[in-house]
Enzyme design. Sequence first.
Site, short mmCIF file in Angstrom:
data_model
loop_
_atom_site.label_atom_id
_atom_site.label_comp_id
_atom_site.label_asym_id
_atom_site.label_seq_id
_atom_site.Cartn_x
_atom_site.Cartn_y
_atom_site.Cartn_z
N GLU A 260 0.74 -1.25 -0.01
CA GLU A 260 0.06 0.05 0.11
C GLU A 260 0.82 1.28 0.02
O GLU A 260 1.39 1.62 1.08
CB GLU A 260 -0.92 -0.06 1.21
N CYS A 294 -2.53 9.25 2.12
CA CYS A 294 -1.96 8.75 0.67
C CYS A 294 -3.05 9.31 -0.15
O CYS A 294 -2.60 9.06 -1.49
CB CYS A 294 -1.99 7.18 0.98
P1 NAD Z 1 8.06 5.36 4.61
O1 NAD Z 1 8.20 4.35 3.64
O2 NAD Z 1 9.20 6.12 4.87
O3 NAD Z 1 7.90 4.30 5.93
C1 NAD Z 1 6.98 3.50 6.09
C2 NAD Z 1 7.59 2.24 7.05
O4 NAD Z 1 8.51 1.56 6.31
C3 NAD Z 1 8.00 2.50 8.32
O5 NAD Z 1 7.63 1.81 9.44
C4 NAD Z 1 9.67 2.30 7.93
O6 NAD Z 1 10.52 2.06 9.14
C5 NAD Z 1 9.50 1.10 7.12
N1 NAD Z 1 10.63 0.93 6.22
C6 NAD Z 1 11.20 2.08 5.45
N2 NAD Z 1 12.21 1.36 4.71
C7 NAD Z 1 12.24 0.10 4.90
C8 NAD Z 1 12.74 -1.11 4.37
N3 NAD Z 1 13.86 -0.89 3.29
N4 NAD Z 1 12.58 -2.31 4.60
C9 NAD Z 1 11.62 -2.38 5.49
N5 NAD Z 1 10.85 -1.44 6.21
C10 NAD Z 1 11.17 -0.05 5.93
O7 NAD Z 1 6.53 5.97 4.66
P2 NAD Z 1 6.10 7.22 5.52
O8 NAD Z 1 7.01 8.39 5.50
O9 NAD Z 1 6.17 6.48 7.05
O10 NAD Z 1 4.63 7.33 5.15
C11 NAD Z 1 4.33 8.13 3.97
C12 NAD Z 1 4.09 7.14 2.73
O11 NAD Z 1 3.11 6.32 2.96
C13 NAD Z 1 3.48 8.19 1.50
O12 NAD Z 1 4.05 7.79 0.29
C14 NAD Z 1 2.11 7.71 1.91
O13 NAD Z 1 1.28 7.94 0.24
C15 NAD Z 1 2.26 5.99 2.00
N6 NAD Z 1 0.81 5.60 2.54
C16 NAD Z 1 0.11 4.77 1.60
C17 NAD Z 1 -0.96 4.33 2.19
C18 NAD Z 1 -1.85 3.26 1.29
O14 NAD Z 1 -2.92 2.79 1.84
N7 NAD Z 1 -1.65 3.15 -0.01
C19 NAD Z 1 -1.58 4.51 3.23
C20 NAD Z 1 -0.55 5.41 4.35
C21 NAD Z 1 0.45 5.88 3.77
#
Ligand code: NAD
Length: 508
Positions: A260, A294
């Site tokens: 997601e 998102c």
């Molecule tokens: P992010 O990608 O920085 O982090 C999300 C999660 O992923 C965190 O828990 C982080 O620690 C983990 N993570 C980061 N790198 C990783 C890796 N290499 N391996 C495993 N885990 C890892 O995102 P964010 O800044 O917390 O959130 C914002 C983003 O999330 C935006 O792009 C938004 O659109 C998206 N989002 C999407 C949805 C959806 O349902 N499509 C919902 C909410 C947020």
Amino acid sequence: MQNTLKALGLKEINDGCSTGKNWFANGEILESYSPVDGKLIGKIKTATKADYQKAISAASDAFKYWKTIPAPKRGEYVRQFGDKLRAKKAELGKLVSYEMGKSYQEGLGEVQEMIDICDFAVGLSRQLYGLQLHSERPNHRMMEQWHPLGIVGIISAFNFPVAVWAWNTTLAWICGDVCIWKPSEKTPLCSIACQHIWNEVAKENNLPEGISCLVNGDYKIGEYLTEDTHVALISATGSTRMGKLVGAKVAERFGKSILELGGNNAIIITENADLDTTLVGAVFGAVGTAGQRCTTTRRLIIHENIYTKVKDSLVKAYGQLKIGDPLDEKNHVGPLIDKDAVKGYMSALERVITEGGKIIVPGGVLEGKGYESGCYVKPAIAEAKNEMAIVQHETFAPILYLMKYKTLEEAIDMQNGVPQGLSSAIMTLNMREAELFLSASGSDCGIANVNIGTSGAEIGGAFGGEKETGGGRESGSDAWKAYMRRQTNTLNWGNTLPLAQGIKFDLG
Ligand code: NAD
């Protein structure tokens, strides 16, 4: 705030890991600062590799037990969890607002979403149905049934610090899976508060540890989960950058994933739109959660004949927005999550200009009383072209791009002409325009709305998006199937062994 933290079981220093019974953690200290006022809310001890392995081992043991519990009984535990959320809605909503920065109303809405998905999961626990099929062989019965997968790893983003976990975990639980949650390192206290609530349910029902585990830490904990063959399914919510890494890693080991990821959502405003409702939908979609959903509306694709009128009313509406403490209900827009997000917002605004866009409602960082955290920014509007690199990119901040179109086909091409495919909307009272938008020649997104904005999905529908949004589906409809494995069974109750396709195999 102190009373709220206490009511949620939070302390000054909190262990960041739990298996559902005990709390532990031996890693570095993570500090959680509120973007609302910049104050330290609490400290969290994060997980080491050994702590992570403790969670995996508890979850592996718990799965052996949990999968044997009848699904409606598992649903009963989820019902109790939902009841506890009802009792703690105000406190948890307030913490979500204070740690993440969204408005108190949206914080409450997020907890309500958790309650709604609990109700959904309880009902679903009696409806995990398979198919009964006609066999081509006499005296044979064929069916499909669904079994749990095992351990589900949930990696979540900061902007929905509690609801996204609940979407995943409640469905996974009733499906017979056990879960390990790796929350965002930007909102760790919300995750600890949720785990306390589950732990109460587990204690009151004498459930073993491991059904729901929490491991706090940064991306490295996410990597442990992603690479671990004990984890059958990874449900990862976050940026497209993260999803690319996670998706590839999980696929490499033939694990399953639900991704997601980022969105770049547009509303098409046709000549036949009701402009009053359009304005509310567009402004809420663009500035709600300070542009950190998102499903935030990032682009408005407006028919050329009404472009100036829509633009003028947007500029006027933006002039009335109140920016400030999200716990004060008179404010419309709260802070961004942290100063890095502010930097990303500022550099995006610079890029809008260098790439040829025109800023019509200027942005900027707010300073002075009430803005001490340095995370409050002004929602901005720019006139831009869809093909500009900055427009093609998801900037997680309140920047809205306006663009003109002549024909609806052209508008749909623009709407679809980005790498992401999460949410989309059309504002029109014309049935043909609405139906074209919803048809196979219309929006290519996972969500396509008519006469409402791009954000604010209900839990009853499957939620997720196409292309770089990752293709995963969570929440309602038949999204539960992603948390289970399908098995086809053929049962022969006759006294001969006819082979499929009429193949003869005669032993004489
Ligand atoms: P992010 O990608 O920085 O982090 C999300 C999660 O992923 C965190 O828990 C982080 O620690 C983990 N993570 C980061 N790198 C990783 C890796 N290499 N391996 C495993 N885990 C890892 O995102 P964010 O800044 O917390 O959130 C914002 C983003 O999330 C935006 O792009 C938004 O659109 C998206 N989002 C999407 C949805 C959806 O349902 N499509 C919902 C909410 C947020």
